[in-house]
Each structure stands twice: as structure tokens, then as C-alpha cells.
Motif scaffolding. Sequence first.
Motif, PDB file in Angstrom:
ATOM      1  N   ILE B   8      36.948  68.859  23.557  1.00  0.00           N
ATOM      2  CA  ILE B   8      37.592  70.298  23.715  1.00  0.00           C
ATOM      3  C   ILE B   8      38.201  70.313  25.522  1.00  0.00           C
ATOM      4  N   GLY B   9      39.046  71.329  26.118  1.00  0.00           N
ATOM      5  CA  GLY B   9      39.037  71.193  27.483  1.00  0.00           C
ATOM      6  C   GLY B   9      39.877  70.747  27.924  1.00  0.00           C
ATOM      7  N   SER B  10      40.190  71.547  29.503  1.00  0.00           N
ATOM      8  CA  SER B  10      40.782  70.908  30.674  1.00  0.00           C
ATOM      9  C   SER B  10      41.814  69.055  29.962  1.00  0.00           C
ATOM     10  N   PRO B  11      42.925  68.519  30.546  1.00  0.00           N
ATOM     11  CA  PRO B  11      42.772  67.011  30.529  1.00  0.00           C
ATOM     12  C   PRO B  11      41.988  66.393  32.010  1.00  0.00           C
ATOM     13  N   ASP B  30      44.129  74.480  32.020  1.00  0.00           N
ATOM     14  CA  ASP B  30      43.561  75.719  32.491  1.00  0.00           C
ATOM     15  C   ASP B  30      44.578  77.602  32.509  1.00  0.00           C
ATOM     16  N   ASP B  31      45.694  76.930  33.177  1.00  0.00           N
ATOM     17  CA  ASP B  31      46.031  78.228  32.854  1.00  0.00           C
ATOM     18  C   ASP B  31      46.163  78.718  31.751  1.00  0.00           C
ATOM     19  N   ARG B  32      46.376  77.880  30.267  1.00  0.00           N
ATOM     20  CA  ARG B  32      46.299  78.482  29.577  1.00  0.00           C
ATOM     21  C   ARG B  32      45.093  78.820  28.373  1.00  0.00           C
ATOM     22  N   LYS B  33      44.060  78.487  28.175  1.00  0.00           N
ATOM     23  CA  LYS B  33      42.718  78.756  28.144  1.00  0.00           C
ATOM     24  C   LYS B  33      43.139  80.014  27.770  1.00  0.00           C
ATOM     25  N   ASP B  34      43.141  81.092  28.353  1.00  0.00           N
ATOM     26  CA  ASP B  34      43.038  81.921  27.705  1.00  0.00           C
ATOM     27  C   ASP B  34      43.505  82.709  25.855  1.00  0.00           C
ATOM     28  N   GLU B  35      44.640  81.900  26.088  1.00  0.00           N
ATOM     29  CA  GLU B  35      45.158  81.881  25.123  1.00  0.00           C
ATOM     30  C   GLU B  35      45.144  80.637  24.159  1.00  0.00           C
ATOM     31  N   GLN B  36      45.257  79.474  24.452  1.00  0.00           N
ATOM     32  CA  GLN B  36      44.896  78.501  23.591  1.00  0.00           C
ATOM     33  C   GLN B  36      43.555  77.462  23.026  1.00  0.00           C
ATOM     34  N   ASP B  38      40.608  79.220  21.668  1.00  0.00           N
ATOM     35  CA  ASP B  38      40.390  79.626  20.365  1.00  0.00           C
ATOM     36  C   ASP B  38      40.828  78.917  19.162  1.00  0.00           C
ATOM     37  N   ASP B  39      42.036  78.463  19.822  1.00  0.00           N
ATOM     38  CA  ASP B  39      42.751  77.917  18.292  1.00  0.00           C
ATOM     39  C   ASP B  39      42.308  76.220  18.139  1.00  0.00           C
ATOM     40  N   ALA B  40      42.646  75.948  19.456  1.00  0.00           N
ATOM     41  CA  ALA B  40      41.459  74.417  19.801  1.00  0.00           C
ATOM     42  C   ALA B  40      40.392  74.428  19.247  1.00  0.00           C
ATOM     43  N   VAL B  41      39.467  75.070  19.375  1.00  0.00           N
ATOM     44  CA  VAL B  41      38.040  75.805  18.857  1.00  0.00           C
ATOM     45  C   VAL B  41      38.163  75.336  16.850  1.00  0.00           C
ATOM     46  N   GLU B  42      38.338  76.453  16.579  1.00  0.00           N
ATOM     47  CA  GLU B  42      39.269  76.579  15.009  1.00  0.00           C
ATOM     48  C   GLU B  42      38.895  75.565  14.574  1.00  0.00           C
ATOM     49  N   ASP B  43      40.680  74.012  15.246  1.00  0.00           N
ATOM     50  CA  ASP B  43      41.348  73.548  14.073  1.00  0.00           C
ATOM     51  C   ASP B  43      39.838  72.405  14.004  1.00  0.00           C
ATOM     52  N   VAL B  44      39.011  71.882  15.633  1.00  0.00           N
ATOM     53  CA  VAL B  44      37.652  70.757  15.395  1.00  0.00           C
ATOM     54  C   VAL B  44      36.894  71.402  14.583  1.00  0.00           C
ATOM     55  N   LEU B  45      36.438  72.618  14.451  1.00  0.00           N
ATOM     56  CA  LEU B  45      35.344  73.794  14.068  1.00  0.00           C
ATOM     57  C   LEU B  45      35.639  73.154  12.006  1.00  0.00           C
ATOM     58  N   ALA B  46      37.020  73.003  11.482  1.00  0.00           N
ATOM     59  CA  ALA B  46      37.358  73.468  10.418  1.00  0.00           C
ATOM     60  C   ALA B  46      37.856  72.094   9.965  1.00  0.00           C
ATOM     61  N   PRO B  61      33.204  80.923  28.278  1.00  0.00           N
ATOM     62  CA  PRO B  61      33.509  83.011  28.521  1.00  0.00           C
ATOM     63  C   PRO B  61      35.263  82.985  28.113  1.00  0.00           C
ATOM     64  N   HIS B  62      36.083  82.237  27.912  1.00  0.00           N
ATOM     65  CA  HIS B  62      38.096  82.024  28.015  1.00  0.00           C
ATOM     66  C   HIS B  62      37.568  81.858  26.027  1.00  0.00           C
ATOM     67  N   LEU B  63      36.269  82.039  25.194  1.00  0.00           N
ATOM     68  CA  LEU B  63      36.628  82.118  23.640  1.00  0.00           C
ATOM     69  C   LEU B  63      37.045  84.013  23.217  1.00  0.00           C
ATOM     70  N   SER B  64      37.326  83.856  22.100  1.00  0.00           N
ATOM     71  CA  SER B  64      37.300  85.471  21.746  1.00  0.00           C
ATOM     72  C   SER B  64      36.062  85.438  21.162  1.00  0.00           C
ATOM     73  N   ARG B  65      35.348  86.531  21.378  1.00  0.00           N
ATOM     74  CA  ARG B  65      33.643  86.674  20.937  1.00  0.00           C
ATOM     75  C   ARG B  65      33.416  86.190  19.528  1.00  0.00           C
ATOM     76  N   GLY B  66      34.377  86.035  18.660  1.00  0.00           N
ATOM     77  CA  GLY B  66      34.348  85.369  17.320  1.00  0.00           C
ATOM     78  C   GLY B  66      33.860  84.251  17.526  1.00  0.00           C
ATOM     79  N   THR B  67      34.986  83.764  17.487  1.00  0.00           N
ATOM     80  CA  THR B  67      35.221  82.003  18.126  1.00  0.00           C
ATOM     81  C   THR B  67      33.672  81.615  18.357  1.00  0.00           C
ATOM     82  N   ARG B  68      33.735  82.085  19.923  1.00  0.00           N
ATOM     83  CA  ARG B  68      32.469  81.888  20.614  1.00  0.00           C
ATOM     84  C   ARG B  68      30.931  82.241  19.111  1.00  0.00           C
ATOM     85  N   LYS B  69      30.656  82.836  18.863  1.00  0.00           N
ATOM     86  CA  LYS B  69      29.541  82.967  18.006  1.00  0.00           C
ATOM     87  C   LYS B  69      29.793  81.873  16.593  1.00  0.00           C
ATOM     88  N   ALA B  70      30.483  81.605  16.657  1.00  0.00           N
ATOM     89  CA  ALA B  70      30.508  80.567  14.996  1.00  0.00           C
ATOM     90  C   ALA B  70      31.165  78.945  16.018  1.00  0.00           C
TER      91      ALA B  70
END
Lengths: 229, 108
Positions: B8-11, B30-36, B38-46, B61-70
Motif C-alpha cells: 500500500i502506498g504511492s504509485p 500522495d495528495d489523496r493519502k489523508d482521504e484514501q 484508511d480505506d485502502a488499509v482497511e480493505d487489505v486488512l479484511a 501518520p496519514h492513517l487515522s488513530r483506529g486504523t493505525r492501531k488495527a
Amino acid sequence: MAEDVKPTRKNLMAIEDRIELSERGHDTLEQKRDGLIMEFMDILDQAQDVREDLNANYETAQRKLDMARAMEGDVAVRGAAAALHDHPEITTQSKNIMGVVVPQIESSKVKKSLDERGYGLLGSSARIDEAADAYEELLETIILAAEVETAMKKMLTEIETTKRRVNALEFKLLPDLYENQEYIEQKLEEQEREEIFRMKKIKAKKEEQEAEEREAEAESAVEATVTSD
Amino acid sequence: MSQEIAVIGSPEFTTGFRLAGVRVCENVPDDRKDEQLDDAVEDVLADDDVGIIVMHDDDMPHLSRGTRKAVETSVEPTLVTLGGGAGSGGLRGQIKRAIGIDLMEDED
């Protein structure tokens, strides 16, 4: 709270049994915690070595990819990446370290020869091959790091749990049990003292009564002698 | 059951892994990391087919607290971060908590 316990001999015996069991459990858990920490230290050394390799391999792979991009162009690199048909796979088995199940990750199809890559020999350049090689090596290190770091995470979780149990026994359960034991012992001693005091009182009263009876008997005997004379 | 590696990351970050044959790549500009991100990580986690998640340490640091912890505490799939020290991926904090001392002190 000690006041919640009924001060009976049966309860005292039950508490003494619990204290014995808790002390034994506390010692065993302490040994387990120390053992886990020692095992963890071994894994930590290994993890630090793997991390160093990982960072070095990542830098090399990045440098080679940048070179391939600069010399062959981004489109060529992306084209070569899209042509691959074999994908690396991992299978996880487990091993047991002091009751902690840690993974053993095995990989396949990570390192590929030129003809296995699928983009053909003519369609690519040596720089793209070098970059692919470097990233394959990086993947192998990532798999090793995943194995070691997962083992570390699992062991840390187990160490935390064991530590919490040891602390709960040491600072909560055992002091409560000792307090209850002391309370019951004190209450039983108090009851015993009261019983002794009561017995002494009864004995004194009985003796007084007997003395009065004896006195009365003596008086009546004297009276009887006087009347018969 | 065989599993795959997900990146997961930039192209720019994922291209090299594609070259090594990694199929599961979540590209987040890079410019959409704050929005996208979290969703990318959650999809892969599932995704049960994923055994290892690879991310760059700078993206954490771009991840939300919950997703980062997960993602940091997840064992299957497990997270491997690149570009950070030995204590990256939340390990340093966990070591401090469990052992009581900072064993990664010399690494930074």
C-alpha cells in the motif's frame, strides 16, 4: 474487604489453601515471564539484524528502480511490471515458544529467473532486470522481517498478559488474602479469649455456689447437732 | 493455505514491488493519502488472502488513530514498514509497555 469474610475455621482453611495456590501460581508466572523475556531478547537481536538488512535492501532496490526509470522510462518499467504472471506466495506454519504460537513463513515464487518473469529477454533491459532482482531480494527480507516481527508482537502480548497476572496476584489478590487470613485469625483468637474468660467466670460462679452449698450444709449439720443435744 | 503480499502506498512506492510480481497493490496518490489511505488499509486488512502488508513508514501518520492501531497490532496479516528504524510499526511502544524499558533507544 476483610470484614466481608465470616471468621470461621472453615473459611480460614479455605483462605490458607487459596494463599498456597496463589503463591505457587505467582512463582510459576514469574518464571514464565522471565523465560519469555529471555526468549524475546534473542528474537530482538535477530529482528534488529533483519531490520538493518531490510533498510539496506530497500535503499538498493529503490536506487536500482530509479536508475531503470531514468534510463528506460517509467512506461517501460510499468510495462515490464504488468507483464509478470508468477506471483510470490507465502504459506504460514507455526511453532511454539513457551506456549506462544509464532509463525514460520515459507515463501515460493519470490526469486525468479529471467525467463520466468514473463516480459521476455528482448523487451526489457539489464537495468529493469537488476531492479526486479533487487525487489525480489527485498521481498525475501520482508518475509523474514514479517516472521520475526510477528513473533515479537505475539511474545510481547504474552509478556504483557503474564506481567499483568503476576502484578494482580502480587499487589491485589495475595494482599487481600493475607488481610482476610489475619482478620479471621484475630477474630478467632478474640473468640477463644472470650470463651476462656466465660469459662473462668462460670467456674468461679460454680465454685462460689458450691462453697455456699457447703456452708449451708455445715450450718444445717451444726443446727442438727445442737437440737439433738 | 497460501497467501499473498500486499503493498500500500504511492504509485512510485508500489511499482518496484509490481516488478517483483506482487499482485495486490493499493495505489494511493500522495495528495489523496489523508482521504484514501484508511480505506485502502482497511480493505487489505479484511482480505483473508493477504498475509503480509508492506507500507512506507512515512505513510503511517496519514492513517487515522483506529486504523493505525488495527494495522500495527494485526498479526494476520502482519505489517512490515519500510524506511523506518527497528522500532517502527508500533513495536517500540509495545516493547516499552511490556518490558518496561526502551530497548530500541540506540536505534534512533
